[in-house]
Design an enzyme around this catalytic site. Structure first.
Site, PDB file in Angstrom:
ATOM      1  N   GLU A 102       0.884  -1.175   0.000  1.00  0.00           N
ATOM      2  CA  GLU A 102       0.000   0.000   0.000  1.00  0.00           C
ATOM      3  C   GLU A 102       0.916   1.218   0.000  1.00  0.00           C
ATOM      4  O   GLU A 102       1.452   1.594   1.039  1.00  0.00           O
ATOM      5  CB  GLU A 102      -0.905  -0.019   1.242  1.00  0.00           C
ATOM      6  CG  GLU A 102      -1.817  -1.235   1.341  1.00  0.00           C
ATOM      7  CD  GLU A 102      -2.988  -1.184   0.375  1.00  0.00           C
ATOM      8  OE1 GLU A 102      -3.284  -0.093  -0.164  1.00  0.00           O
ATOM      9  OE2 GLU A 102      -3.607  -2.238   0.139  1.00  0.00           O
TER      10      GLU A 102
ATOM     11  N   CYS B 177      -2.137   9.620   2.518  1.00  0.00           N
ATOM     12  CA  CYS B 177      -1.679   9.003   1.261  1.00  0.00           C
ATOM     13  C   CYS B 177      -2.597   9.325   0.095  1.00  0.00           C
ATOM     14  O   CYS B 177      -2.140   9.456  -1.030  1.00  0.00           O
ATOM     15  CB  CYS B 177      -1.560   7.493   1.433  1.00  0.00           C
ATOM     16  SG  CYS B 177      -3.096   6.716   1.958  1.00  0.00           S
TER      17      CYS B 177
HETATM   18  P1  NAD Z   1       8.045   4.771   5.009  1.00  0.00           P
HETATM   19  O1  NAD Z   1       8.060   3.952   3.776  1.00  0.00           O
HETATM   20  O2  NAD Z   1       9.195   5.656   5.291  1.00  0.00           O
HETATM   21  O3  NAD Z   1       7.906   3.841   6.297  1.00  0.00           O
HETATM   22  C1  NAD Z   1       6.861   2.902   6.462  1.00  0.00           C
HETATM   23  C2  NAD Z   1       7.307   1.771   7.360  1.00  0.00           C
HETATM   24  O4  NAD Z   1       8.367   1.082   6.725  1.00  0.00           O
HETATM   25  C3  NAD Z   1       7.825   2.193   8.742  1.00  0.00           C
HETATM   26  O5  NAD Z   1       7.297   1.322   9.730  1.00  0.00           O
HETATM   27  C4  NAD Z   1       9.335   1.987   8.612  1.00  0.00           C
HETATM   28  O6  NAD Z   1       9.939   1.633   9.836  1.00  0.00           O
HETATM   29  C5  NAD Z   1       9.398   0.835   7.656  1.00  0.00           C
HETATM   30  N1  NAD Z   1      10.693   0.697   6.935  1.00  0.00           N
HETATM   31  C6  NAD Z   1      11.679   1.585   6.813  1.00  0.00           C
HETATM   32  N2  NAD Z   1      12.705   1.043   6.104  1.00  0.00           N
HETATM   33  C7  NAD Z   1      12.350  -0.218   5.792  1.00  0.00           C
HETATM   34  C8  NAD Z   1      12.965  -1.290   5.094  1.00  0.00           C
HETATM   35  N3  NAD Z   1      14.163  -1.172   4.536  1.00  0.00           N
HETATM   36  N4  NAD Z   1      12.286  -2.445   4.977  1.00  0.00           N
HETATM   37  C9  NAD Z   1      11.046  -2.590   5.500  1.00  0.00           C
HETATM   38  N5  NAD Z   1      10.419  -1.607   6.159  1.00  0.00           N
HETATM   39  C10 NAD Z   1      11.054  -0.433   6.305  1.00  0.00           C
HETATM   40  O7  NAD Z   1       6.681   5.579   4.950  1.00  0.00           O
HETATM   41  P2  NAD Z   1       6.160   6.669   5.961  1.00  0.00           P
HETATM   42  O8  NAD Z   1       6.981   7.895   5.816  1.00  0.00           O
HETATM   43  O9  NAD Z   1       5.975   6.093   7.308  1.00  0.00           O
HETATM   44  O10 NAD Z   1       4.711   6.913   5.344  1.00  0.00           O
HETATM   45  C11 NAD Z   1       4.488   7.800   4.301  1.00  0.00           C
HETATM   46  C12 NAD Z   1       4.297   7.089   2.979  1.00  0.00           C
HETATM   47  O11 NAD Z   1       3.354   6.058   3.124  1.00  0.00           O
HETATM   48  C13 NAD Z   1       3.752   7.996   1.908  1.00  0.00           C
HETATM   49  O12 NAD Z   1       4.384   7.716   0.691  1.00  0.00           O
HETATM   50  C14 NAD Z   1       2.295   7.614   1.838  1.00  0.00           C
HETATM   51  O13 NAD Z   1       1.653   7.883   0.613  1.00  0.00           O
HETATM   52  C15 NAD Z   1       2.355   6.165   2.111  1.00  0.00           C
HETATM   53  N6  NAD Z   1       1.091   5.696   2.632  1.00  0.00           N
HETATM   54  C16 NAD Z   1       0.341   4.864   1.872  1.00  0.00           C
HETATM   55  C17 NAD Z   1      -0.883   4.459   2.346  1.00  0.00           C
HETATM   56  C18 NAD Z   1      -1.771   3.546   1.556  1.00  0.00           C
HETATM   57  O14 NAD Z   1      -2.735   3.053   2.126  1.00  0.00           O
HETATM   58  N7  NAD Z   1      -1.498   3.291   0.298  1.00  0.00           N
HETATM   59  C19 NAD Z   1      -1.332   4.884   3.588  1.00  0.00           C
HETATM   60  C20 NAD Z   1      -0.513   5.729   4.325  1.00  0.00           C
HETATM   61  C21 NAD Z   1       0.702   6.115   3.850  1.00  0.00           C
END
Ligand code: NAD
Length: 468
Positions: free
Chosen positions: A217, A251
């Site tokens: 997502e 998002c």
């Molecule tokens: P992010 O990708 O920075 O982090 C998300 C999660 O991934 C965190 O728990 C983080 O600890 C983890 N993470 C970090 N590095 C990782 C790795 N190498 N492997 C696995 N996991 C890892 O995102 P964010 O800044 O927390 O959220 C914002 C983003 O999320 C935006 O792009 C937004 O559009 C998207 N988002 C999408 C949805 C959806 O439903 N499609 C909903 C909310 C947010």
């Protein structure tokens, strides 16, 4: 606060414990309903604590928005699941091909096993508990990794889940990106990730090593198109509601607006009116949220600095407060396409307006860019709306409003291409976390005996008939 990152061996042990318990006894319908009801009751009793934790994590976060977007959404999803689970779990008869009659066939819904869930910070409760609830409903055990950027909320999630579930049914692990990377490398039966497209690529690469299927997502730049003739005040109000919710850290927030040049000045005027009516004294306004941390605030500020330096018109619609990381709702006009705010997902209260002369040209503009997570179209002409729906591909669409398709339990939610893969919410979530197991029951008598060697005249006739 964050606990130290456990090592991979610790994570593997936790997964092994969850898997062994899941295999020992697959939770039945009553157990699943009981689990969901206990989760609902425990969560409901702590709603205010969660709203306070999110507000402390963000610096300031609207209590009403927290209760709606992270509270109500979870309670509604659990209610929807509980109301439908018996039907979803029921095996489905499928018609056997006539050639194999009187055999019977059916589809059974079996839990996949242990689901890994990685959640982001922007709706830290909703995006952790909604996938968790439907994974539980499908009979799985769950290992959750909430975001390190909302440490108080993540700690509270851990306390909540530790209180509701035994440790071999749901385990919550806390930590930063090193732990997250180790988590994504675990051999889950399915990995459900919500976050950025950049991290989504890493998650999928890690999961590929184990052939772990993923639901991703992700994010992207979600356009809002305003067709000529659509009442502008209505469009502005509905775009603003979706954009400034959680200060744009959503998002599916509209990322930019495509509208005819002649509508731009009236749009700005309407938005000025809207903001002055809805968000008086931004710095002290409890209804408007802070940007989650200094890094995100600096990223958004740098978009505006770069846009100004490139000659774009930046219109701040209120007065922000850097100390509290309050970034005012801001419109940007005449932004060049190569600016960062026209390339990256904005994920904050900045809204570029792009002049585009026709709806068809707007569709071409959208189609020339990566497929968005959401698309919003404001139009009173049904034929033209139909054309937009046919010609564009997006994760989800709301016509004549923004973000509300997310709240529909019966609509599959998920991106497409760079905005994600796979779906959840309601039955789609149940299916995402189930193996649809096909079963054929052979009958006592079977015509298949005719199709065995040595092949003689009957087989000749059969083959000729079946390949006619
Ligand atoms: P992010 O990708 O920075 O982090 C998300 C999660 O991934 C965190 O728990 C983080 O600890 C983890 N993470 C970090 N590095 C990782 C790795 N190498 N492997 C696995 N996991 C890892 O995102 P964010 O800044 O927390 O959220 C914002 C983003 O999320 C935006 O792009 C937004 O559009 C998207 N988002 C999408 C949805 C959806 O439903 N499609 C909903 C909310 C947010």
């Amino acid at each position: 606060m964050d606990s130290p990152d456990p090592d991979s061996a610790g994570l593997n042990l936790t997964l092994a414990r969850l898997r062994a318990a899941q295999q020992r006894q697959v939770p039945g319908y009553s157990q699943r309903i009981d689990d969901l009801k206990r989760l609902r009751a425990a969560f409901k009793s702590r709603l205010d604590e969660f709203a306070a934790a999110m507000s402390a994590d963000f610096g300031r976060r609207s209590r009403h928005e927290s209760l709606l977007t992270d509270g109500m959404t979870v309670l509604n999803e659990i209610d929807h699941i509980c109301g439908h689970l018996r039907r979803w779990m029921r095996s489905r008869r499928a018609a056997a091909d006539w050639l194999f009659l009187p055999a019977r066939t059916e589809i059974r819904y079996q839990p996949l096993g242990v689901i890994g869930v990685i959640a982001p910070w922007n709706y830290p409760v909703n995006l952790a508990l909604n996938p968790l609830a439907v994974a539980i409903a499908a009979g799985n055990h769950v290992m959750l990794k909430p975001s390190e950027h909302t440490p108080r909320t993540s700690e509270l999630l851990k306390q909540l889940l530790d209180g509701v579930f035994p440790g071999d049914r749901v385990a919550t692990v806390l930590g930063g990106s090193a732990l997250a990377a180790a988590f994504a490398a675990l051999p889950f039966d399915h990995l459900f990730f919500t976050g950025s497209t950049a991290v989504g690529r890493k998650v999928m690469a890690a999961a590929a090593q184990n052939l772990t299927p993923v639901t991703l997502e992700l994010g992207g730049k979600s356009p809002a198109i305003i067709a000529p003739g659509y009442p502008l005040a209505t469009a502005v109000g509905r775009i603003a509601a979706g954009k400034f919710l959680n200060a744009g850290q959503t998002c599916i927030a509209p990322d930019y607006v495509l509208l005819p040049q002649a509508q731009i000045a009236p749009f700005v005027a309407e938005m000025q009116k809207y903001i002055s009516q809805r968000y008086a004294d931004l710095a002290a306004n409890p209804d408007y949220s802070s940007i989650v941390n200094a890094a995100q605030y600096a990223r958004l500020k740098s978009y505006l600095d770069q846009a100004r330096a490139a000659g774009a018109k930046v219109i701040e619609l209120a007065t922000g407060d850097a100390g509290q990381r309050i970034l005012a709702p801001t419109l940007v006009l005449d932004a060049r396409d190569d600016l960062a705010l026209m390339q990256d997902e904005i994920f904050g209260p900045i809204l570029p307006l792009v002049a585009i002369e026709s709806v068809d040209a707007a569709v071409d503009y959208v189609n020339a860019r990566p497929r968005p997570l959401a698309l919003y179209h404001f139009d009173q002409d049904r034929a033209r709306t139909e054309r937009v729906l046919e010609r564009t591909t997006a994760g989800g669409v709301t016509i004549n409003d923004t973000v509300l398709h997310f709240a529909q339990s019966e609509l599959p939610f998920g991106g497409v291409g760079p905005s994600g893969m796979g779906h959840y919410h309601g039955r789609e979530g149940f299916l995402a976390f189930s193996k649809q197991k096909p079963v054929m029951y052979q009958a006592r008598f079977s015509g298949m005996a005719l199709a065995r060697p040595p092949y003689g005249k009957v087989a000749d006739f059969l083959v000729k008939f079946l390949t006619r």
